[in-house]
Design an enzyme around this catalytic site. Structure first.
Site, PDB file in Angstrom:
ATOM      1  N   GLN A 164      -8.831  -3.626   8.801  1.00  0.00           N
ATOM      2  CA  GLN A 164      -8.382  -3.342   8.967  1.00  0.00           C
ATOM      3  C   GLN A 164      -8.356  -2.097   9.696  1.00  0.00           C
ATOM      4  O   GLN A 164      -8.083  -0.911  10.615  1.00  0.00           O
ATOM      5  CB  GLN A 164      -7.011  -2.759   8.994  1.00  0.00           C
ATOM      6  CG  GLN A 164      -6.476  -4.167   7.562  1.00  0.00           C
ATOM      7  CD  GLN A 164      -4.768  -3.691   7.651  1.00  0.00           C
ATOM      8  OE1 GLN A 164      -3.928  -3.484   8.487  1.00  0.00           O
ATOM      9  NE2 GLN A 164      -4.653  -3.806   5.649  1.00  0.00           N
ATOM     10  N   ARG A 201       0.802  -8.594  10.598  1.00  0.00           N
ATOM     11  CA  ARG A 201       2.025  -7.649  10.811  1.00  0.00           C
ATOM     12  C   ARG A 201       3.081  -9.713  10.390  1.00  0.00           C
ATOM     13  O   ARG A 201       3.942  -8.992  10.739  1.00  0.00           O
ATOM     14  CB  ARG A 201       2.509  -7.223  12.342  1.00  0.00           C
ATOM     15  CG  ARG A 201       1.092  -6.391  12.608  1.00  0.00           C
ATOM     16  CD  ARG A 201       0.809  -5.457  11.657  1.00  0.00           C
ATOM     17  NE  ARG A 201      -0.044  -5.456  10.757  1.00  0.00           N
ATOM     18  CZ  ARG A 201      -0.583  -4.986   9.714  1.00  0.00           C
ATOM     19  NH1 ARG A 201       0.414  -4.855   9.318  1.00  0.00           N
ATOM     20  NH2 ARG A 201      -1.194  -5.325   9.081  1.00  0.00           N
ATOM     21  N   LYS A 220       0.672  -0.954  -0.006  1.00  0.00           N
ATOM     22  CA  LYS A 220      -0.352  -0.181  -0.067  1.00  0.00           C
ATOM     23  C   LYS A 220       0.715   0.871  -0.119  1.00  0.00           C
ATOM     24  O   LYS A 220       0.569   2.389  -0.695  1.00  0.00           O
ATOM     25  CB  LYS A 220      -0.965   0.321   1.124  1.00  0.00           C
ATOM     26  CG  LYS A 220      -1.445   1.489   1.621  1.00  0.00           C
ATOM     27  CD  LYS A 220      -2.252   1.027   2.873  1.00  0.00           C
ATOM     28  CE  LYS A 220      -1.156   1.815   3.328  1.00  0.00           C
ATOM     29  NZ  LYS A 220      -1.417   1.692   4.756  1.00  0.00           N
ATOM     30  N   THR A 221       1.585   1.200   0.646  1.00  0.00           N
ATOM     31  CA  THR A 221       2.679   2.507   1.219  1.00  0.00           C
ATOM     32  C   THR A 221       3.363   2.405  -0.198  1.00  0.00           C
ATOM     33  O   THR A 221       3.892   3.565  -0.951  1.00  0.00           O
ATOM     34  CB  THR A 221       3.245   2.349   2.286  1.00  0.00           C
ATOM     35  OG1 THR A 221       2.632   1.858   3.131  1.00  0.00           O
ATOM     36  CG2 THR A 221       4.323   3.854   2.371  1.00  0.00           C
ATOM     37  N   ASP A 255      -4.057   8.355   2.903  1.00  0.00           N
ATOM     38  CA  ASP A 255      -3.784   7.198   3.631  1.00  0.00           C
ATOM     39  C   ASP A 255      -4.927   6.436   4.900  1.00  0.00           C
ATOM     40  O   ASP A 255      -5.266   7.152   5.283  1.00  0.00           O
ATOM     41  CB  ASP A 255      -2.406   7.068   3.602  1.00  0.00           C
ATOM     42  CG  ASP A 255      -1.989   5.429   4.372  1.00  0.00           C
ATOM     43  OD1 ASP A 255      -2.714   4.255   3.920  1.00  0.00           O
ATOM     44  OD2 ASP A 255      -0.904   5.550   5.189  1.00  0.00           O
ATOM     45  N   GLU A 256      -5.174   4.940   5.249  1.00  0.00           N
ATOM     46  CA  GLU A 256      -5.770   4.480   5.730  1.00  0.00           C
ATOM     47  C   GLU A 256      -7.012   5.277   6.120  1.00  0.00           C
ATOM     48  O   GLU A 256      -7.992   5.160   7.316  1.00  0.00           O
ATOM     49  CB  GLU A 256      -5.449   4.728   6.961  1.00  0.00           C
ATOM     50  CG  GLU A 256      -3.591   4.464   7.339  1.00  0.00           C
ATOM     51  CD  GLU A 256      -3.637   2.897   7.449  1.00  0.00           C
ATOM     52  OE1 GLU A 256      -5.013   1.451   7.503  1.00  0.00           O
ATOM     53  OE2 GLU A 256      -2.630   2.516   8.014  1.00  0.00           O
TER      54      GLU A 256
END
Length: 727
Positions: free
Chosen positions: A252, A608, A35-36, A221-222
């Site tokens: 998430q 994670r 994503k980043t 983002d997010e």
DNA sequence: CGGTAATTCGTTTTT
DNA sequence: CGAATTACCG
């Protein structure tokens, strides 16, 4: 730069997400799907290939850390040109806007930013003014309610209008008074930073127009974590040019309690009928068993399931350890770490422990200390929240913004200078009656020739305050802090105590000084901003969190909450405390939505892990000092057996793990079931104390027949009963 | 007024 | 168990 230089290494979907530059775009990015990477390359593509001026781009994140990381990576791709791009958090972006344009709303540019404790203090003051005793009307509850209102974009007037029952009316009245107090103190709380910005844009279209021209490409983002006001803010900024790219993952979404509304992302396509949607479903992070187990958990939520795939085959199964108690759990984890570090040559930085609540860090810290394993706790008690640090900063705040009542209260008699609570109370009454600031009220009291000793003390303080206000304005952050600590006698007072605690505090102040120096050095080249370095420093400390300062270090085990862990990854992850009441947390089990969020939190924690994932639970743990019993989390039973190594309700011990038990282990070795044996005295939150008579069933459905002293024999489900040991 | 002792109180997650 | 408020005495 041609497109290939920037987009070369991306997969087709990632590439697509970068190339659709115009119009609304939703990128659904599963855990570990890069994503980043997409955000970074998209921004680079816009500037480097499409020739969009960097100043026209705004990228919004939730944490300063994410922003910093992104900025850094864009810079690596673009070079110095990247400097013009604004990569910032929602809150910092709004502070930037407000520092410039807040006078439209009738506030001064030097407004203070109130943190949670300042805000709580203001709620208490509001309650006093409304004659609501803090005993029956808990300040915290009101604060929470006000916060929810602000997250939903509701101003006091509307809260008052829409309140139907007495309780809501009272809360709305507190909200209104609270907001008035903030205004009088020239202060904004966290929620206000966003809310007042949307209000500014709403009421002053010409101001909004300016920012719309400035930021013609907006990335968020997010996005699944945005709340109503943030949604509104984004909409205001992008409604015209509609170049909005949002990135997120509904699975998430773990900040519903803070007002985040998943619907923002779920309904993005409805909201923007011409929106393009790109899905990133290829996971680059985790091995298959980890991915499968995590997906299994979250797929128990309603709605479309998480579709993630990986090309990686093999990998260790997810391991489950059912501990006797929290101590056992911690020892298991630390032993696993120590063994893997020794036998596989792993660095300590490869390991992370995630828990639901900060309080859980303790047993792990103790166990880590015992085996001399270096670790870092991320989050928890924050540096800028330590009393001495807050004191020092309160001086600066009060000096820069004399209306800041919370800061003034903090420093008024600190170090002790003979201005006690009686004087403070009198000043507060004067301030309220005359509708003036606390500082002016203090001046009034000090000027009273019949004021006697307390008036003299006040004059002394005010003289010092005025002198400092003049001096500090010219100083750099570290100089200002040093000056204040010296001239006020704060440091001297602390040093005179000469206790271990006071020395630790002095040390913290030194650290603050260093931090201020670093900030100053980093900001030195910024040119003559309208705002002084000191003001910028205070903004920064108000908005920065511990996580932001946290540098993943290769030589330390990381300890943090599952919430904090979002966005991070580690080769070996321990997700601990998987028990009913803890994960899912008891406070979230009221409604289905709460459980679903806990499930997503579990998913976030699990995903994670890159190579190895451990899940642990304990049948007994210390809470509030007394023992409580628990049963394994429902989430554990949602993972297919074949993906797990070490089944539930097994009596595996450290010995089974091929390790010797700790020396002092024998005491805790009693089986979990034995702990709940007949004859045991227990305390139930509702029924009171009683004696266990019989045990029925096992695992999640285990029940106990208990003879309660007050209410007689009852059968309770252990899972929900929250029993404590009464002995 | 200031400091200490006693007691009460509560825990979810945080920009 | 610890923080944070309150009670009480010098």
């Amino acid at each position: 730069m041609n497109a290939e230089q920037i987009l070369g290494g991306l997969n087709p979907e990632q590439r697509q997400a970068c190339e659709i530059t115009e119009g609304p775009l939703l990128v659904l990015a599963g855990a570990g799907s890069g994503k980043t990477r997409v955000l970074v390359h998209r921004v680079a593509y816009l500037v480097g290939t499409c020739g969009i001026p960097p100043e026209h781009i705004l990228a919004v994140t939730f944490t300063n850390k994410a922003a910093g990381e992104m900025r850094e990576r864009v810079e690596k791709l673009l070079g110095p040109e990247a400097g013009g791009i604004l990569v910032s958090t929602f809150h910092s972006t709004c502070v930037r806007i407000l520092r410039r344009d807040v006078p439209h709303l009738g506030l001064s540019r030097s407004f203070a930013i109130y943190d949670e404790s300042d805000s709580l203090g203001t709620v208490k003051e509001a309650l006093r003014r409304l004659d609501l005793g803090p005993k029956q009307f808990e300040p915290r509850r009101f604060r929470w309610r006000i916060d929810q209102w602000k997250n939903a974009g509701v101003l006091p007037a509307r809260a008052v209008d829409t309140a139907v029952d007495l309780d809501a009316k009272r809360s709305a009245a507190v909200y209104a008074t609270y907001q008035k107090l903030l205004e009088e103190q020239n202060a904004l709380d966290f929620g206000d930073l966003i809310l007042q910005t949307t209000e500014l844009f709403h009421r002053f279209p010409e101001v909004l127009a300016w920012y719309r021209r400035r930021w013609q490409y907006v990335l968020v983002d997010e996005y699944q974590d945005t709340n109503r006001v943030q949604y509104r803010l984004v909409k205001q900024l992008t409604d015209e040019h509609r170049n909005l790219c949002v990135v997120g993952d509904p699975n998430q979404s773990i900040y519903g309690w803070r007002g985040a509304d998943v619907r923002n992302i779920l309904e993005f396509a409805n909201d923007h009928p011409d929106a393009k949607v790109v899905k990133l479903e290829r996971n680059y992070r985790s091995t298959r068993p980890i991915l499968d187990a995590a997906s299994a958990v979250v797929s128990h939520n309603p709605g479309p399931r998480a579709e993630l795939w990986t090309e990686r085959e093999g990998g260790d199964p997810v391991r489950l350890y059912e501990a006797v108690d929290d101590r056992d759990e911690a020892q298991f984890v630390v032993r696993q770490i120590a063994t893997a570090a020794r036998d596989e040559g792993r660095a300590y930085g490869d390991f992370a422990v995630f828990y639901r609540t900060n309080a859980q860090s303790r047993s792990f810290e103790e166990a880590l200390l015992e085996l001399d394993v270096p670790y870092a706790v991320v989050g928890g008690v924050r540096f800028y929240e330590r009393a001495e640090v807050k004191d020092a900063l309160a001086y600066l705040r009060a000096l820069l913004n004399p209306a800041d009542g919370m800061a003034l209260r903090r420093i008024l008699n600190n170090p002790p200078r003979g201005i006690g609570k009686a004087t403070l109370e009198r000043a507060e009454i004067v301030a309220q009656e005359e509708g003036t600031t606390l500082l002016r009220a203090l001046r009034r009291l000090g000027d009273d020739p019949a004021g006697g000793r307390s008036a003299a003390k006040l004059r002394e303080f005010l003289a010092l305050f005025d002198a400092l206000a003049e001096e500090v304005a010219e100083l750099s952050p570290p100089e200002a802090i040093a000056r204040v600590l010296d001239r006020t006698g704060y440091l001297e007072h602390l040093q005179r105590q000469a206790t271990p605690e006071s020395e630790a505090r002095v040390e913290n102040l030194r650290e603050l000084l260093t931090g201020a120096g670093d900030f100053d050095a980093a900001n030195a080249g910024q040119g003559p901003d309208e705002r002084s370095s000191l003001e910028l420093f205070l903004d920064q400390v108000a908005l920065v969190s511990d996580l932001d300062a946290y540098e993943g270090r290769a030589d330390r085990v990381s300890l943090m909450t599952a919430h904090t862990a979002k966005g991070l990854e580690y080769p070996v992850v321990f997700l601990v405390g998987l028990e009913e009441g803890l994960l899912p947390h008891a406070a979230s089990t009221r409604d289905a939505g709460g459980i679903e969020e806990e499930r997503r939190l579990c998913y976030v924690g699990m995903t994670r892990a890159m190579e190895r994932l451990f899940l642990t639970c304990a049948s007994e743990r210390r809470r509030y000092g007394s023992r409580t019993f628990s049963v394994p989390s429902r989430f554990l039973s949602e993972i297919p057996r074949e993906l797990l190594q070490g089944g539930l309700a097994s009596t595996r011990s450290l010995r089974d793990e091929g390790m010797e038990p700790a020396l002092d282990y024998s005491l805790d070795q009693s089986d979990a079931d034995d702990a709940l044996r007949p004859g045991l005295r227990v305390r139930h939150p509702i029924f009171g104390t009683g004696t266990v008579m019989e045990r029925i069933g096992a695992g999640a459905s285990q029940k106990l027949r208990i003879r309660f002293d007050r209410v007689g024999v009852k059968t309770v489900l252990v899972r929900f009963a929250n029993l404590e040991s009464a002995s």
